[in-house]
Design an enzyme around this catalytic site. Structure first.
Site, PDB file in Angstrom:
ATOM      1  N   GLU A  54       1.133  -7.090  -6.410  1.00 12.73           N
ATOM      2  CA  GLU A  54       0.661  -7.638  -5.137  1.00 12.73           C
ATOM      3  C   GLU A  54       0.805  -9.158  -5.042  1.00 12.73           C
ATOM      4  O   GLU A  54       0.978  -9.702  -3.958  1.00 12.73           O
ATOM      5  CB  GLU A  54      -0.793  -7.234  -4.882  1.00 12.73           C
ATOM      6  CG  GLU A  54      -0.977  -5.760  -4.536  1.00 12.73           C
ATOM      7  CD  GLU A  54      -1.133  -4.867  -5.753  1.00 12.73           C
ATOM      8  OE1 GLU A  54      -0.952  -5.352  -6.895  1.00 12.73           O
ATOM      9  OE2 GLU A  54      -1.442  -3.671  -5.562  1.00 12.73           O
ATOM     10  N   PHE A 116     -15.472   3.167  -5.896  1.00 10.43           N
ATOM     11  CA  PHE A 116     -14.210   3.027  -6.616  1.00 10.43           C
ATOM     12  C   PHE A 116     -13.274   2.063  -5.873  1.00 10.43           C
ATOM     13  O   PHE A 116     -13.043   2.217  -4.682  1.00 10.43           O
ATOM     14  CB  PHE A 116     -13.539   4.397  -6.784  1.00 10.43           C
ATOM     15  CG  PHE A 116     -12.209   4.319  -7.474  1.00 10.43           C
ATOM     16  CD1 PHE A 116     -12.129   3.905  -8.800  1.00 10.43           C
ATOM     17  CD2 PHE A 116     -11.038   4.633  -6.806  1.00 10.43           C
ATOM     18  CE1 PHE A 116     -10.894   3.808  -9.437  1.00 10.43           C
ATOM     19  CE2 PHE A 116      -9.806   4.545  -7.431  1.00 10.43           C
ATOM     20  CZ  PHE A 116      -9.731   4.127  -8.754  1.00 10.43           C
ATOM     21  N   GLN A 117     -12.773   1.086  -6.577  1.00 11.10           N
ATOM     22  CA  GLN A 117     -11.869   0.055  -6.041  1.00 11.10           C
ATOM     23  C   GLN A 117     -12.491  -0.735  -4.888  1.00 11.10           C
ATOM     24  O   GLN A 117     -11.794  -1.187  -3.994  1.00 11.10           O
ATOM     25  CB  GLN A 117     -10.517   0.670  -5.642  1.00 11.10           C
ATOM     26  CG  GLN A 117      -9.741   1.159  -6.866  1.00 11.10           C
ATOM     27  CD  GLN A 117      -8.294   1.525  -6.574  1.00 11.10           C
ATOM     28  OE1 GLN A 117      -7.961   1.955  -5.469  1.00 11.10           O
ATOM     29  NE2 GLN A 117      -7.435   1.385  -7.578  1.00 11.10           N
ATOM     30  N   LYS A 166     -11.579   2.127   5.191  1.00 11.01           N
ATOM     31  CA  LYS A 166     -10.786   3.352   5.272  1.00 11.01           C
ATOM     32  C   LYS A 166     -11.128   4.153   6.532  1.00 11.01           C
ATOM     33  O   LYS A 166     -10.245   4.693   7.197  1.00 11.01           O
ATOM     34  CB  LYS A 166     -11.029   4.195   4.017  1.00 11.01           C
ATOM     35  CG  LYS A 166      -9.941   5.212   3.773  1.00 11.01           C
ATOM     36  CD  LYS A 166     -10.017   5.767   2.364  1.00 11.01           C
ATOM     37  CE  LYS A 166      -8.878   6.743   2.124  1.00 11.01           C
ATOM     38  NZ  LYS A 166      -8.897   7.269   0.743  1.00 11.01           N
ATOM     39  N   MET A 479       7.305 -28.594 -18.917  1.00  8.57           N
ATOM     40  CA  MET A 479       6.517 -29.680 -18.341  1.00  8.57           C
ATOM     41  C   MET A 479       5.284 -29.967 -19.192  1.00  8.57           C
ATOM     42  O   MET A 479       4.948 -31.124 -19.440  1.00  8.57           O
ATOM     43  CB  MET A 479       6.108 -29.339 -16.905  1.00  8.57           C
ATOM     44  CG  MET A 479       5.492 -30.496 -16.151  1.00  8.57           C
ATOM     45  SD  MET A 479       6.572 -31.940 -16.085  1.00  8.57           S
ATOM     46  CE  MET A 479       7.272 -31.780 -14.434  1.00  8.57           C
TER      47      MET A 479
END
Lengths: 566, 187
Positions: A54, A116-117, A166, A479
């Site tokens: 993502e 959940f999630q 949802k 760097m």
């Protein structure tokens, strides 16, 4: 628009369509499945790019937005899907990139139960977005989406997060879309005070040694022409910030290069010599100013910006001119006298010569030993006719490519400036290529940053994205290693990388590639990379301990420029 | 270090979930402690008003207020010093009835501090005092020493400016006017 009854997920699709969205970057998951089901019916309308992580979806959306000026759109699931996107959202906030991130959320009756999630995405993203909103009812979708696009794309652009439960995706609603063009608590284009414009013109007309600093605001405001006219009329030399690069063509006679820690010698030195400093659409980042207590103290400072909170935030100007610079600069130009500042402009020349001799010759023109980063960038810029889009990762590769790539047209540089996100380059380049398919997109990555998002080679393979990836490999976190060498007594704490065979990795994804070890093979490698419009990985094995010069140590005076090793 | 002053920040916002969080984040980023906080619907329908006090310097408060103002759902934010405001706090004190009766007369105390009695029963008495911080504090200290305080609570500051104009209504009128102009232009 007449209203019709739709399920929330279709209301979302219709809303995105109404906003003119053509591309979506994303990844499915549990709580966004209903929306992906609707997306299946819109495959011909939206070009959906399935990424591998993502974070990459957000960077790709940034690349897409930066190259095209349109809003980048991201579609994700809740919980880990959403938290993976945080880096890209923060990056877009720092670099004022318009983006709308739509994330699934658990059903509204499960909110707050550690379902959940479930994660508090609105809470997490409030400090790193322009607006973050949870949609719990299908009937709010059209309203929230129209607001999201309006907020993301107007004024100083930035990311917006929509957290979509949802049940809102599945329940029915009466759908009618109305584009948002006004929010009473939000003033994207503050009114320009004509008195300030008069004052600014007066100060510039009286200037003997004016100097303009151009930031990304010039590009975001589509004010490239207006700013060029302004500079030309009063004959004002200018330099750009890292994000302002390409707002003025590299070969324009008034373009004196890049500002900042690794910017050009002339512009940094002249900052503390000019009599009027004209900052346009930039925010005086610490990477530009160095020590603020000694920064341009001799000069009258004019600050043109659209964001009231930027004026006086880092540097207190003599005069702040609030408003869209496309308008404010035009208003000032009308009031300017035509002028010539030949002597002042000529005084940049010796500094340019000094930088050329001390830095450019060694890094680009006449290198010895192993291949140097600078010469690779220079050759590729030349081979593309200075017309390609430059995308960089973060670190030495970023600074070297920003310094030695050249630009003919605007929106040609995509880099993570404010947040400095390693791993940005590869996914941002994918987005840039999708947003500007007709242009050559060259992504310069280091071996460190490349491996942070190397999984995106899968996206490039699956979606057939013709990006040119130049892996500047020194087997070091260059760097940080440079800082350790200069400021930390050469104690090289964890900056060596044991790297995989990058060629085998690219081949495993079916992406053409070649490895260049010797200077004499470089041209051939570049020619092979650019001969068609397909994806390519050019792996260039470099000198291991290359250094980026010039360098102003962090927090030092802007004029304390190191041109070479002491 | 510059001397720190007590600033009162007044914020008008849309009535939307999560705004307090957005505001407090901005104080948090600059390590500013919120001394008092009070939130309520304002005189204008649908608009909420936050009154926050914090100790800081002028430069910081200017930047903080601009950053609060920048949030999309914030209509306007202002800062003021005490001299520009009329302000008040309210405090409640719970005292054991026995202790009060044992002390004898409370008339002097009530006259001196202008106390209101809100509740009185067998076990406790509840006093109310409105005033400035120092005044409610002084009463708390006196009660603590003499009769003991079972519970004490003080509200956040509420404040209005001394100037005659209602700043927000002017701004709203201006916004409405811009909107009307915009609509006309479209036609």
């Amino acid at each position: 628009m007449k209203s019709k009854e739709l399920a929330g997920r279709y209301a979302l699709m219709e809303s995105l369509k109404a906003e003119g969205v053509d591309t979506i970057f994303g990844y499915p998951g549990g709580s966004i499945i209903p929306t992906f089901d609707a997306l299946y019916d819109y495959r011909d309308i939206f070009n959906f790019i399935l990424v591998r992580h993502e974070q990459a979806a957000t960077h790709a959306a940034e690349g897409y937005a930066r190259v095209s000026g349109k809003v980048g759109v991201v579609l994700l699931t809740s919980g880990p899907g959403a938290t993976n996107a945080i880096t890209g959202i923060a990056d877009a906030m720092m670099d004022s990139t318009p983006m709308v991130v739509i994330a699934g959320q658990v059903a509204s009756q499960a909110l707050g139960t550690d379902a959940f999630q479930e994660t508090d995405l609105v809470g997490i993203t409030q400090p790193i977005t322009k607006w973050s909103y949870q949609i719990r009812k299908a009937e709010d979708i059209a309203w929230a989406v129209s607001r999201a696009f309006y907020i993301a794309s107007t004024g100083r652009p930035g990311p917006v997060v929509l957290d979509l439960t949802k049940d809102a995706q599945t329940e029915l609603c009466n759908f009618a879309y109305k584009k948002c063009s006004f929010i009473r608590s939000y003033i994207p284009y503050p009114e320009i005070d004509e008195f300030n414009v008069e004052q600014a013109a007066h100060i510039i007309n009286a200037a003997k040694k004016p100097f303009a600093l151009l930031g990304q605001g010039v590009i975001l405001s589509n004010a490239e022409k207006e700013v060029m006219k302004f500079l030309e009329k009063a004959n004002i030399p200018a330099a750009t910030t890292l994000l302002g690069l390409s707002c003025l063509p590299s070969d324009h006679e008034l373009n004196k290069g890049m500002l900042g820690m690794h910017g050009n010698y002339g512009p940094n030195m002249k900052t503390n010599e000019c009599d009027v400093l004209i900052a346009i659409g930039m925010r005086f980042s610490d990477r530009v100013t160095g020590n603020k207590n000694t920064y341009a103290k001799q000069a009258k400072i004019l600050h043109f910006d659209i964001d009231p909170s930027e004026i006086g935030k880092n540097i207190t100007p003599t005069l702040g001119i609030l408003g869209d610079i496309k308008e404010s600069i035009t208003m000032v130009t009308e009031r300017l006298n035509e002028a010539k500042h030949k002597e002042w402009i000529d005084s940049f020349k010796p500094l340019e010569n000094k930088e050329h001799e001390k830095v450019f010759v060694k890094e680009v023109e006449n290198c010895t030993g192993d291949i140097h980063m600078g010469e690779v960038v220079d050759k590729i810029s030349k081979a593309t006719g200075d017309k390609a889009v430059l995308v960089t990762d973060v670190g030495q590769n970023q600074i070297m490519s920003a310094r030695y790539f050249r630009y003919k047209q605007t929106r040609s540089v995509i880099t993570s400036g404010g947040l400095g996100t390693m791993g940005f380059g590869l996914p941002a380049a994918m987005g840039a290529k999708v947003g500007a398919p007709e242009r050559t997109v060259c992504a310069f990555c280091g071996d460190g940053g490349m491996q942070m998002t190397i999984e995106e080679l899968g996206t490039i393979m699956q979606s057939n994205i013709g990006v040119k990836i130049i892996l500047l490999n020194n087997n070091k976190l260059g760097m940080v290693r440079q800082w350790q060498e200069l400021f930390w007594h050469k104690r090289y704490s964890f900056t060596d990388m044991l790297n995989p065979d990058f060629s085998m990795i690219a081949s495993a994804y079916g992406i053409r590639n070649s490895v260049v070890e010797k200077r004499e093979d470089l041209d051939k490698g570049i020619a092979d990379m650019l001969k068609d419009d397909k994806a390519y990985v050019l792996i260039v094995n470099l000198e291991e301990c290359g250094m980026v010069y010039p360098m102003t140590p962090a927090g030092d005076d802007v004029t304390n420029v190191l041109l070479e090793k002491k | 270090m510059e001397e720190k002053t007590l600033y009162t920040v007044t914020i008008f916002s849309e009535n939307r979930v999560g705004l307090l969080n957005q505001i407090s984040i901005i104080f948090n980023r600059r390590q500013l402690n919120i001394e008092t906080l009070s939130v309520s619907p304002s005189a204008l329908e649908g608009i909420h008003k936050f009154t926050i006090t914090t100790y800081t310097d002028l430069e910081t408060i200017q930047k903080v207020v601009k950053q609060i103002d920048k949030r999309v759902d914030i209509l306007k934010a202002y800062y003021n010093t005490d001299s520009e405001l009329v302000y008040q706090e309210i405090a409640l004190y719970k005292i054991a009835t026995d202790a009060l009766i044992e002390k004898g007369s409370v008339e002097n105390l009530i006259r001196k501090y202008n106390i209101r009695i809100l509740e009185m029963n067998d076990t406790c008495v509840v006093f109310e005092k409105t005033g400035l911080y120092d005044e409610t504090q002084q009463l708390f200290e006196e009660l603590s020493k003499t009769v003991g305080v079972l519970q004490f609570i003080r509200s956040g500051r509420v404040a209005i400016t001394r100037s005659k104009v209602e700043r927000l209504s002017d701004m709203l009128a201006e916004i409405e006017e811009t909107l009307a102009q915009k609509k006309n232009r479209k036609k």
